[in-house]
Design a protein around this motif. Structure first.
Motif, short mmCIF file in Angstrom:
data_model
loop_
_atom_site.label_atom_id
_atom_site.label_comp_id
_atom_site.label_asym_id
_atom_site.label_seq_id
_atom_site.Cartn_x
_atom_site.Cartn_y
_atom_site.Cartn_z
N MET A 223 28.40 -9.29 10.23
CA MET A 223 27.94 -10.43 11.01
C MET A 223 28.97 -11.55 11.09
N PHE A 224 30.19 -11.34 10.54
CA PHE A 224 31.18 -12.40 10.43
C PHE A 224 32.36 -12.16 11.37
N VAL A 225 32.85 -13.25 11.95
CA VAL A 225 34.08 -13.23 12.74
C VAL A 225 35.06 -14.18 12.08
N TYR A 226 36.18 -13.63 11.57
CA TYR A 226 37.16 -14.43 10.85
C TYR A 226 38.35 -14.74 11.77
N CYS A 227 38.35 -15.98 12.27
CA CYS A 227 39.46 -16.44 13.10
C CYS A 227 40.13 -17.67 12.47
N ASN A 228 39.94 -17.88 11.20
CA ASN A 228 40.45 -19.07 10.52
C ASN A 228 41.92 -18.88 10.12
N GLU A 229 42.64 -20.03 10.05
CA GLU A 229 44.02 -20.08 9.56
C GLU A 229 44.94 -19.13 10.34
N ARG A 230 44.86 -19.21 11.66
CA ARG A 230 45.72 -18.38 12.50
C ARG A 230 46.49 -19.21 13.52
N SER A 231 46.57 -20.51 13.29
CA SER A 231 47.32 -21.43 14.18
C SER A 231 46.81 -21.38 15.61
N LEU A 232 45.52 -21.19 15.77
CA LEU A 232 44.93 -21.13 17.11
C LEU A 232 44.81 -22.53 17.69
N THR A 233 45.02 -22.64 18.99
CA THR A 233 44.82 -23.91 19.70
C THR A 233 43.53 -23.91 20.51
N SER A 234 42.87 -22.75 20.60
CA SER A 234 41.60 -22.64 21.30
C SER A 234 40.80 -21.49 20.70
N VAL A 235 39.51 -21.49 21.00
CA VAL A 235 38.65 -20.42 20.50
C VAL A 235 38.97 -19.16 21.28
N PRO A 236 39.28 -18.03 20.61
CA PRO A 236 39.67 -16.80 21.33
C PRO A 236 38.51 -16.23 22.13
N GLY B 207 36.39 -13.05 24.00
CA GLY B 207 36.04 -11.68 23.67
C GLY B 207 35.08 -11.54 22.52
N ILE B 208 34.53 -12.64 22.02
CA ILE B 208 33.54 -12.53 20.95
C ILE B 208 32.21 -12.11 21.58
N GLN B 209 31.69 -10.97 21.14
CA GLN B 209 30.47 -10.42 21.72
C GLN B 209 29.25 -10.80 20.87
N GLU B 210 28.09 -10.49 21.39
CA GLU B 210 26.84 -10.76 20.69
C GLU B 210 26.73 -9.91 19.41
N GLY B 211 25.96 -10.37 18.51
CA GLY B 211 25.69 -9.64 17.28
C GLY B 211 26.24 -10.33 16.03
N TYR B 212 27.20 -11.22 16.23
CA TYR B 212 27.76 -11.93 15.09
C TYR B 212 27.03 -13.26 14.90
N LYS B 213 26.86 -13.65 13.62
CA LYS B 213 26.10 -14.87 13.32
C LYS B 213 26.97 -16.01 12.80
N ILE B 214 28.06 -15.69 12.15
CA ILE B 214 28.89 -16.74 11.53
C ILE B 214 30.30 -16.64 12.08
N LEU B 215 30.80 -17.77 12.56
CA LEU B 215 32.10 -17.83 13.21
C LEU B 215 33.00 -18.78 12.41
N PHE B 216 34.09 -18.22 11.86
CA PHE B 216 35.04 -19.01 11.07
C PHE B 216 36.24 -19.37 11.94
N LEU B 217 36.40 -20.66 12.22
CA LEU B 217 37.51 -21.16 13.04
C LEU B 217 38.25 -22.31 12.36
N HIS B 218 38.06 -22.48 11.06
CA HIS B 218 38.61 -23.64 10.36
C HIS B 218 40.11 -23.49 10.09
N ASN B 219 40.73 -24.64 9.83
CA ASN B 219 42.16 -24.72 9.51
C ASN B 219 43.03 -24.07 10.59
N ASN B 220 42.77 -24.47 11.83
CA ASN B 220 43.61 -24.10 12.96
C ASN B 220 44.12 -25.38 13.63
N GLN B 221 44.52 -25.28 14.88
CA GLN B 221 45.00 -26.43 15.65
C GLN B 221 44.21 -26.56 16.95
N ILE B 222 42.93 -26.26 16.88
CA ILE B 222 42.08 -26.27 18.07
C ILE B 222 41.79 -27.71 18.47
#
Length: 654
Positions: free
Chosen positions: A45-58, A60-75
């Motif tokens: 249920m987890f999507v790990y997008c944290n600490e990847r130097s992202l400037t925006s939310v990627p 292609g995230i589909q339904e079914g996941y409940k927790i979205l990790f986007l912390h410690n980026n540059q969004i």
């Protein structure tokens, strides 16, 4: 047909079923992997997008996941695509540690928990929060939110919001228009100096309010600000600039009240009136020197009272505190009452004071029980003025003081023990024996199974340094403390123990201080004794010297007298009837004549005696026990033996 109908048919069916299950599982895993953005990692249920130097939310995230990790980026705020808002399955989003400067839009519409702390958010719009109708927990700590940056009523749009965290921002007042279902609000470490009376009118379900570390003063809190918070369990007002507790606190449900690190120098007697559910009160690190008698009488549920780091003045006004502390049950933890003045009791715990050590002017003893008024005073009467002037109305004062005689003590959930007011159930006394020994004795009002005596030198830690203790039986009332340091002050405590070797409820301990003598002071009495003995010796010696002198004179006189008389007679062995002995040497032709009272040397004229050696021999005793035959004779010797029971013919000469 018979082959297919045999047992191989069943095994083949099981194999086909197993193969279909594996294929379906692989297909689901492939499908799931396909719905995860390439730069992220997805797991259950987890999507790990944290600490990847992202400037925006990627995308292609589909339904079914409940927790979205986007912390410690540059969004930043432009990095939230529209399709993210329609992602219905996501309930928790972590966006802390990014580069947001305003509250983001297009967040997943069913978000319940949102972490936006450690950004640079300055503004919050109503439209952004209106998109999150199911938001329950919002973290906005450590941002740059100011009062003018929050659109009025913005938080009210989050109709389901229950937890709002705004710690470490730039707020100068409480945001107007909070959601009605809010249960916890954290506004600590801001710049709030004023709280309007209507700030919390609509949040009656609020249970926890934290306002620590702000700029609040007595004038900045309107009277009755917290009165309508009927469900409030915790109110934190630490690290502000209050000089007394806020008036009209909520009385229905308040359990914890934090007032530490303010400028409080007085607490009115009714400040905590009717707080009968309050369990924890912290008034540490203020400017309190004394307390109004009876200020804690309404706190029937109190369990923890913290009063550390206050300049407590232990004079006559503290007597009631001593009695109150000693009457508390052991279930109440009241710590931090330590005297700062006067100097003789500095550093001593108020609980350990004896009433006789507290200095009071004559006739200034305060009454034994608190003077808290159980009901407010009657409303002020109106004063009619002229026909052109309206009736004069007065505003009731929040705190009430009693000036008449004290009423009976109010009923208490934990009634005090059976000690009368100002009666010490444990008294302690000291006898300083010398520089290393102190005798401790005590008298106890209670009968207990044992006592524990502790002592520590002033200035030493009770835990890490010289604390020593000894436990004695309950029938013992005295011990001797030895091996102490000279000229040192020791704090000595006597603890009453129950059958479980724990402190007795109520009167559990009593402490005082004693100073050992300086080295040599204890020798003063011994020196006096020695001086007396020396004087007696001198006097006795003088008397003895006089007696010896007189005796010597007497002996000299008798010797002189006998010597003068000896010239008138020659030696005659039968001259006297008393005892004597004779002896001679080969170099001296004389004989030593000894009697009972004197002796003298008598010359011998018989030259034949010089031919042999002579020695002293006994002649006879006064009782006649030695006769002639008892005198051993050697060659060339002479002896004279005489006895009253021996005939004279038995005397011999050789």
């Amino acid at each position: 047909m018979e082959f297919l109908a045999g047992p191989w048919n069943k095994d083949w069916a099981s194999f086909v079923q197993f193969w279909l299950t594996v294929t379906l599982s692989l297909q689901m895993q492939f499908s799931s992997g396909a719905s995860c953005p390439q730069v992220c990692r997805c797991d259950n249920m987890f999507v790990y997008c944290n600490e990847r130097s992202l400037t925006s939310v990627p995308l292609g995230i589909q339904e079914g996941y409940k927790i979205l990790f986007l912390h410690n980026n540059q969004i930043n705020n432009a990095g939230f695509p529209m399709e993210l808002h329609n992602l219905a399955s996501v309930e928790t989003v972590y966006l802390y540690g990014n580069q947001l400067d305003e509250f983001p839009i297009n967040l997943p519409k069913n978000t319940r928990v949102l972490h936006l702390q450690e950004n640079n958010i300055q503004t919050i719009s109503r439209a952004a929060l209106a998109q999150l109708t199911r938001l329950e927990e919002l973290h906005l700590d450590d941002n740059s939110i100011s009062t003018v940056g929050v659109e009025e009523g913005a938080f009210r749009e989050a109709v389901s919001l229950k937890l709002l965290f705004l710690t470490k921002n730039h707020l100068s007042s409480v945001p107007i228009g909070l959601p009605e279902d809010l249960k916890e609000l954290r506004l600590d470490e801001n710049r709030i100096a004023v709280i309007a009376e209507e700030a919390f009118q609509n949040v009656t379900r609020l249970q926890r309010l934290v306002l620590d570390g702000n700029l609040l003063t007595d004038e900045g809190i309107a009277p009755g600000t917290f009165q309508d918070l009927v469900n409030l369990h915790e109110l934190a007002l630490a690290r502000n600039s209050l000089t007394f507790p806020p008036p009209l606190l909520p009385t229905q449900a308040l359990i914890k009240l934090s007032l530490q690190e303010n400028q409080i120098d007085q607490i009115p007697v009714a400040a905590f009136a009717d707080l009968n559910r309050l369990e924890k009160l912290d008034i540490s690190s203020n400017q309190l020197q004394s307390l109004t008698q009876g200020v804690f009488d309404s706190l029937s549920s109190l369990r923890h009272l913290m009063v550390r780091n206050n300049p407590w003045r232990c004079d006559c006004s503290v007597k009631w505190v001593v009695v109150w502390l000693k009457s508390l049950p052991t279930s109440i933890n009241a710590r931090g009452f330590v005297c700062q003045s006067p100097e003789k009791v500095r550093g001593m715990a108020i609980r350990e004071l004896t009433l006789d050590i507290i200095e009071c002017p004559v006739g200034s003893d305060s009454p034994p029980w608190p003077t808290l008024r159980s009901t407010p005073p009657p409303p002020p009467t109106t004063v009619p003025l002229t026909t052109t002037t309206s009736t004069l109305m007065t505003t009731p004062i929040p705190y009430y003081f009693e000036s008449s005689s004290p009423p009976a003590p109010p009923e208490h959930k934990n009634p005090p023990g059976p000690l009368p007011p100002y009666k010490d159930p444990l008294q302690i006394s000291f006898h300083v024996v010398n520089s290393t020994n102190i005798e401790v004795s005590w008298v106890s009002y209670f009968t207990v199974t044992a006592y524990k005596v502790t002592w520590v030198k002033r200035g030493q830690s009770q835990i890490n340094e010289g604390m020593r203790e000894r436990t004695v039986s309950g029938d013992q009332r005295q011990i001797s403390l030895t091996s102490l340091e000279p000229r040192s002050v020791y704090r000595i405590c006597v603890h009453m123990l129950d059958t479980l070797n724990s402190y007795r409820p109520g009167e559990d301990t009593l402490c005082s201080e004693a100073r050992t003598k300086a080295p040599g002071k204890e020798q003063a009495p011994q020196e006096g004794i020695n001086s007396t003995l020396l004087m007696a010796g001198i006097i006795g010696g003088a008397v003895l010297l006089v007696l010896v002198t007189l005796l010597s004179l007497f002996c000299w006189y008798m010797h002189r007298k006998s010597r003068s008389s000896s010239t008138k007679w020659k030696y005659n062995r039968g001259r006297r009837k008393d005892d004597y002995c004779e002896a001679g040497t080969k170099k001296d032709n004389s004989i030593l004549e000894m009697t009972e009272t004197s002796f003298q040397i008598v010359a011998l004229n018989n030259e034949q005696l010089l031919k042999g050696d002579f020695r002293i021999q006994p002649i006879y005793t006064p009782n006649g026990g030695i006769g002639f035959r008892d005198c051993p004779l050697s060659k060339n010797s002479i002896a004279y033996c005489k006895s009253s029971n021996v005939p004279s013919t038995e005397f011999c000469h050789t």
